[in-house]
Scaffold this motif. Structure first.
Motif, PDB file in Angstrom:
ATOM      1  N   ILE A 161      -0.858  10.039 -19.254  1.00 32.38           N
ATOM      2  CA  ILE A 161      -1.676  10.883 -18.375  1.00 32.38           C
ATOM      3  C   ILE A 161      -0.792  11.559 -17.328  1.00 32.38           C
ATOM      4  CG2 ILE A 161      -3.406  10.811 -16.537  1.00 32.38           C
ATOM      5  CD1 ILE A 161      -4.671  10.806 -19.289  1.00 32.38           C
ATOM      6  N   SER A 162       0.126  10.806 -16.770  1.00 37.74           N
ATOM      7  CA  SER A 162       1.029  11.357 -15.767  1.00 37.74           C
ATOM      8  C   SER A 162       1.887  12.475 -16.346  1.00 37.74           C
ATOM      9  CB  SER A 162       1.917  10.244 -15.204  1.00 37.74           C
ATOM     10  OG  SER A 162       2.837  10.753 -14.258  1.00 37.74           O
ATOM     11  N   ALA A 163       2.341  12.287 -17.592  1.00 38.57           N
ATOM     12  CA  ALA A 163       3.195  13.290 -18.231  1.00 38.57           C
ATOM     13  C   ALA A 163       2.487  14.627 -18.416  1.00 38.57           C
ATOM     14  CB  ALA A 163       3.686  12.774 -19.581  1.00 38.57           C
ATOM     15  N   LEU A 164       1.160  14.591 -18.503  1.00 37.02           N
ATOM     16  CA  LEU A 164       0.384  15.835 -18.618  1.00 37.02           C
ATOM     17  C   LEU A 164       0.090  16.455 -17.248  1.00 37.02           C
ATOM     18  CD1 LEU A 164      -2.288  15.066 -21.393  1.00 37.02           C
ATOM     19  CD2 LEU A 164      -0.276  16.544 -21.556  1.00 37.02           C
ATOM     20  N   ASN A 165       0.534  15.795 -16.197  1.00 36.94           N
ATOM     21  CA  ASN A 165       0.287  16.276 -14.836  1.00 36.94           C
ATOM     22  C   ASN A 165      -1.200  16.531 -14.602  1.00 36.94           C
ATOM     23  OD1 ASN A 165       1.107  16.977 -12.232  1.00 36.94           O
ATOM     24  ND2 ASN A 165       1.323  19.151 -12.755  1.00 36.94           N
ATOM     25  N   VAL A 197      -6.258   2.712 -23.022  1.00 34.80           N
ATOM     26  CA  VAL A 197      -7.289   3.641 -22.542  1.00 34.80           C
ATOM     27  C   VAL A 197      -7.626   3.362 -21.080  1.00 34.80           C
ATOM     28  CG1 VAL A 197      -9.667   4.408 -22.860  1.00 34.80           C
ATOM     29  CG2 VAL A 197      -8.214   3.964 -24.849  1.00 34.80           C
ATOM     30  N   LEU A 198      -7.780   2.096 -20.732  1.00 32.92           N
ATOM     31  CA  LEU A 198      -8.100   1.747 -19.347  1.00 32.92           C
ATOM     32  C   LEU A 198      -6.984   2.170 -18.401  1.00 32.92           C
ATOM     33  CD1 LEU A 198      -9.641  -1.819 -19.857  1.00 32.92           C
ATOM     34  CD2 LEU A 198     -10.845   0.361 -19.561  1.00 32.92           C
ATOM     35  N   GLY A 199      -5.735   1.998 -18.834  1.00 36.22           N
ATOM     36  CA  GLY A 199      -4.613   2.431 -18.005  1.00 36.22           C
ATOM     37  C   GLY A 199      -4.615   3.930 -17.791  1.00 36.22           C
ATOM     38  N   GLY A 200      -4.920   4.674 -18.861  1.00 32.27           N
ATOM     39  CA  GLY A 200      -4.985   6.125 -18.743  1.00 32.27           C
ATOM     40  C   GLY A 200      -6.114   6.581 -17.842  1.00 32.27           C
TER      41      GLY A 200
END
Length: 311
Positions: free
Chosen positions: A128-132, A151-154
Motif C-alpha cells: 500500500i505504501s509503495a502505491l503512495n 489484507v489486514l496490514g494493507g
C-alpha cells in the motif's frame, strides 16, 4: 512449527453437514449438491446490497476527485481482485493505473500458489505504501475469512494514510470490520469442500466485485443507458461492438443511422464512441463534441443536455 491449538474455525472453514457424503454419491448427485449450495450465494449477496451501494457512492466520489480504486487480497481473493482490475481498461476505457490490484506474493501468485505470503501483514502495508495511497483513494480488502494478515496490514496502512477502506469477507470478522468504513459480508455458509473458499465465497466475492466496479463506472459516466460507451475498439470484435453501440444509442434517441453512416460517423470521430454519439445526436463537430464531453466530465447524457454552442 506452531503446535498450539488452532483458533476456532471461521464460518468459511467449518464443515458442511449437507455434503459429508459427497465422495460416496454418484456424480450427478455430487453436482446437484454443489448446485444446491450455490443457490445460497445470490441470496447472501442480496442481503449486502445496501452496503455495496454505499461503497459504490463513496468510491465514485473519490474517483471523481482524482482517486484510484485499489484491491488487495491473497490467494483466490487476490486473483479475483486482479481479474476485476484487469477488465476495467478494455470494458470502460480506464487507464491501467486507475483500478489497481495487489496480491500477496506479487504477480507470481496470480498463476502459482504462494501460500505463505498471506501471513505477512508487513508486506500488505508495504505494498500500500509503495502505491503512495492517499485520502482520495479507495482500498478494498478482499478476504473470505476476514482475517488474512496481508489484507489486514494493507487496510491498516491505507486507513492510516486517510484512504477510504472497504472490507469484503464471507464471515463477520471484528478485526477487519474495525479497519473499514464499509463492510460487505455475504454469508454463504460452509463450503461444499471444507475451507475451499474458491467455491461459494469466491463466487460471492466475484459478484460483489462486479457490482462495485460496474456501479462506480456507471456513476463516472462510463455508460450511456446500459451501453458500454467507453469501449476501446482495439480488435475486430470490439470495432463491431462500437458500431452497434453508436447505432443503438442514436436510435434510442430517435436518430436512425444506416450501417454505412454509422461506420462513417465512427471514422470521422477516430473510433471514439462517445464522441460519435454526441455528433450523431447533435450534429456538432467532433471537436465540439469532445469539448462538451470534457465539460460534462465524460457523461454522454450531460453532454447531450448542453445547448449547442453559438457559431
Amino acid at each position: 512449527m506452531n503446535n498450539q491449538q488452532p483458533d476456532s474455525p471461521t464460518l468459511t472453514e467449518a464443515r458442511n453437514p449437507a455434503t459429508v457424503n459427497i465422495d460416496l454419491v454418484p456424480t450427478l448427485e455430487m453436482v446437484r449438491m454443489i448446485n444446491t449450495e450455490d443457490r445460497h450465494i445470490p441470496e447472501a449477496v442480496a442481503e449486502e446490497l445496501p452496503h455495496v451501494a454505499a461503497a459504490i457512492d463513496a468510491i465514485a466520489e473519490r474517483m471523481q476527485a482524482g482517486g484510484r480504486l485499489i484491491y488487495i487480497g491473497a490467494g483466490t481473493s487476490g486473483r479475483l481482485g486482479v481479474l476485476d482490475a484487469s477488465e476495467c481498461p478494455p470494458t470502460f476505457g480506464t487507464p491501467p493505473e486507475l483500478v489497481v490490484a495487489l496480491i500477496a506474493g506479487g504477480t507470481r501468485a496470480i498463476t502459482t500458489a504462494v501460500e505463505g505470503a498471506e501471513d505477512d501483514a508487513a508486506a500488505g502495508a508495504q505494498d500500500i505504501s509503495a502505491l503512495n495511497v492517499g485520502p482520495q483513494d479507495s482500498v478494498v480488502g478482499i478476504a473470505a475469512s476476514g482475517r488474512t494478515p496481508y489484507v489486514l496490514g494493507g487496510l491498516a496502512e491505507a486507513r492510516r494514510r486517510g484512504a477510504l477502506t472497504i472490507g469484503l469477507a464471507c464471515t463477520h470478522a471484528a478485526e477487519l470490520e474495525a479497519l473499514v468504513k464499509v463492510a460487505i459480508t455475504p454469508i454463504v455458509g460452509p463450503e461444499v469442500i471444507s475451507g475451499s473458499t474458491r467455491l461459494k465465497a469466491g463466487t460471492a466475492q466475484k459478484m460483489v466485485l462486479n457490482m462495485l466496479s460496474t456501479g462506480v463506472m456507471i456513476r463516472l459516466g462510463k455508460t450511456f443507458s446500459n451501453l458500454m460507451v467507453d469501449v476501446q475498439p482495439t480488435n475486430a470484435k470490439l470495432r463491431e461492438r462500437a458500431w452497434r453501440i453508436v447505432r443503438e444509442a442514436c436510435a434510442s434517441m430517435g436518430q436512425e443511422l444506416s450501417a454505412e453512416a454509422t461506420w462513417t460517423l465512427l471514422d470521422r470521430c477516430n473510433g471514439e464512441v462517445k464522441t460519435a454519439i454526441v455528433v450523431g445526436l447533435t450534429d456538432v463537430s467532433p471537436d465540439e463534441a469532445r469539448a462538451r464531453l470534457q465539460e460534462a466530465r465524460g457523461s454522454v447524457r450531460r453532454a447531450l443536455m448542453q445547448e449547442k454552442a453559438a457559431p
